[in-house]
Design a protein around this motif. Sequence first.
Motif, short mmCIF file in Angstrom:
data_model
loop_
_atom_site.label_atom_id
_atom_site.label_comp_id
_atom_site.label_asym_id
_atom_site.label_seq_id
_atom_site.Cartn_x
_atom_site.Cartn_y
_atom_site.Cartn_z
N ALA A 1 0.46 -1.65 0.51
CA ALA A 1 0.09 -0.38 0.16
C ALA A 1 0.53 1.45 -0.31
CB ALA A 1 -0.97 -0.13 0.98
N THR A 2 0.27 2.25 -0.80
CA THR A 2 1.39 3.86 -0.28
C THR A 2 0.19 4.51 0.00
OG1 THR A 2 -0.24 3.98 -2.82
CG2 THR A 2 2.27 2.77 -2.42
N ASP A 3 1.11 5.51 0.33
CA ASP A 3 0.59 6.97 0.88
C ASP A 3 -0.51 6.31 2.33
OD1 ASP A 3 1.50 8.97 -1.33
OD2 ASP A 3 -0.11 7.84 -2.28
N VAL A 4 0.26 5.95 3.15
CA VAL A 4 -0.23 4.85 4.69
C VAL A 4 0.29 6.45 5.50
CG1 VAL A 4 -0.94 3.23 5.94
CG2 VAL A 4 -0.69 2.95 4.06
N LEU A 5 -0.81 6.84 6.30
CA LEU A 5 -0.68 7.74 7.32
C LEU A 5 0.35 7.11 8.71
CD1 LEU A 5 -3.23 10.18 7.47
CD2 LEU A 5 -1.32 10.68 6.40
N ASP A 6 1.01 7.27 9.40
CA ASP A 6 1.65 6.99 10.39
C ASP A 6 1.05 6.66 11.52
OD1 ASP A 6 3.67 7.30 8.74
OD2 ASP A 6 4.91 9.19 10.72
N GLY A 7 0.91 5.92 12.27
CA GLY A 7 -0.33 5.46 12.90
C GLY A 7 -1.75 4.54 12.14
N THR A 8 -1.51 3.46 11.72
CA THR A 8 -2.97 3.39 10.92
C THR A 8 -3.14 2.09 10.77
OG1 THR A 8 -2.68 5.24 9.30
CG2 THR A 8 -3.66 3.00 8.86
N LYS A 9 -4.09 1.57 11.47
CA LYS A 9 -4.03 0.10 11.91
C LYS A 9 -4.24 -0.99 10.87
CE LYS A 9 -5.02 1.17 16.77
NZ LYS A 9 -3.80 1.11 17.25
N PHE A 10 -3.33 -1.41 10.19
CA PHE A 10 -3.73 -2.78 9.14
C PHE A 10 -3.07 -3.87 8.86
CE2 PHE A 10 0.46 -1.21 8.77
CZ PHE A 10 1.00 -2.29 7.89
N TYR A 11 -4.51 -4.69 8.41
CA TYR A 11 -3.38 -6.08 8.39
C TYR A 11 -3.30 -6.58 7.02
CZ TYR A 11 -8.19 -7.50 7.82
OH TYR A 11 -9.89 -7.16 7.90
N LEU A 12 -2.60 -7.38 6.73
CA LEU A 12 -2.16 -7.68 5.54
C LEU A 12 -3.07 -9.68 4.87
CD1 LEU A 12 1.97 -7.21 4.94
CD2 LEU A 12 -0.44 -6.12 4.13
N GLN A 13 -4.10 -9.32 4.21
CA GLN A 13 -4.95 -10.75 2.95
C GLN A 13 -4.42 -10.87 2.10
OE1 GLN A 13 -9.17 -9.87 2.61
NE2 GLN A 13 -9.56 -10.72 4.08
N PHE A 14 -4.13 -12.34 2.78
CA PHE A 14 -3.31 -13.40 1.52
C PHE A 14 -4.28 -14.33 0.18
CE2 PHE A 14 -0.17 -12.58 4.13
CZ PHE A 14 1.23 -11.93 3.59
N ALA A 15 -4.53 -14.07 -0.54
CA ALA A 15 -5.44 -15.64 -1.65
C ALA A 15 -4.65 -16.29 -2.17
CB ALA A 15 -6.22 -14.77 -1.88
N GLY A 16 -5.33 -17.00 -2.52
CA GLY A 16 -4.93 -18.44 -3.26
C GLY A 16 -4.16 -19.62 -2.92
N THR A 17 -3.92 -19.43 -1.58
CA THR A 17 -3.53 -20.60 -1.09
C THR A 17 -3.41 -20.70 0.73
OG1 THR A 17 -1.49 -21.77 -0.68
CG2 THR A 17 -0.94 -18.99 -0.63
N SER A 18 -3.68 -22.18 1.17
CA SER A 18 -3.92 -22.22 2.24
C SER A 18 -2.65 -21.84 3.27
CB SER A 18 -4.22 -23.43 2.75
OG SER A 18 -3.63 -24.43 1.61
#
Length: 50
Positions: free
Chosen positions: A25-42
Motif C-alpha cells: 500500500a502507498t500513502d498510508v499515514l503513520d499510526g494507521t491500523k491495518f492487516y495483510l490478507q493473502f489469497a490463493g493458497t492455504s
Amino acid sequence: MRTCFKTTGCNGWRTLRAGNWGVAATDVLDGTKFYLQFAGTSRATGLIDY
C-alpha cells in the motif's frame, strides 16, 4: 495480497512474487491500523517490513 485498514476496509489485490520485495500500500499515514490478507493458497510465508 491486499491491505485491509481497520477503519475503511480493504484496498484492491496486488500480486507479489516470492523472493521479491513488493509494495502492499502507498500513502498510508503513520499510526494507521491495518492487516495483510493473502489469497490463493492455504500456506503463505514471507517477511514483512514496514
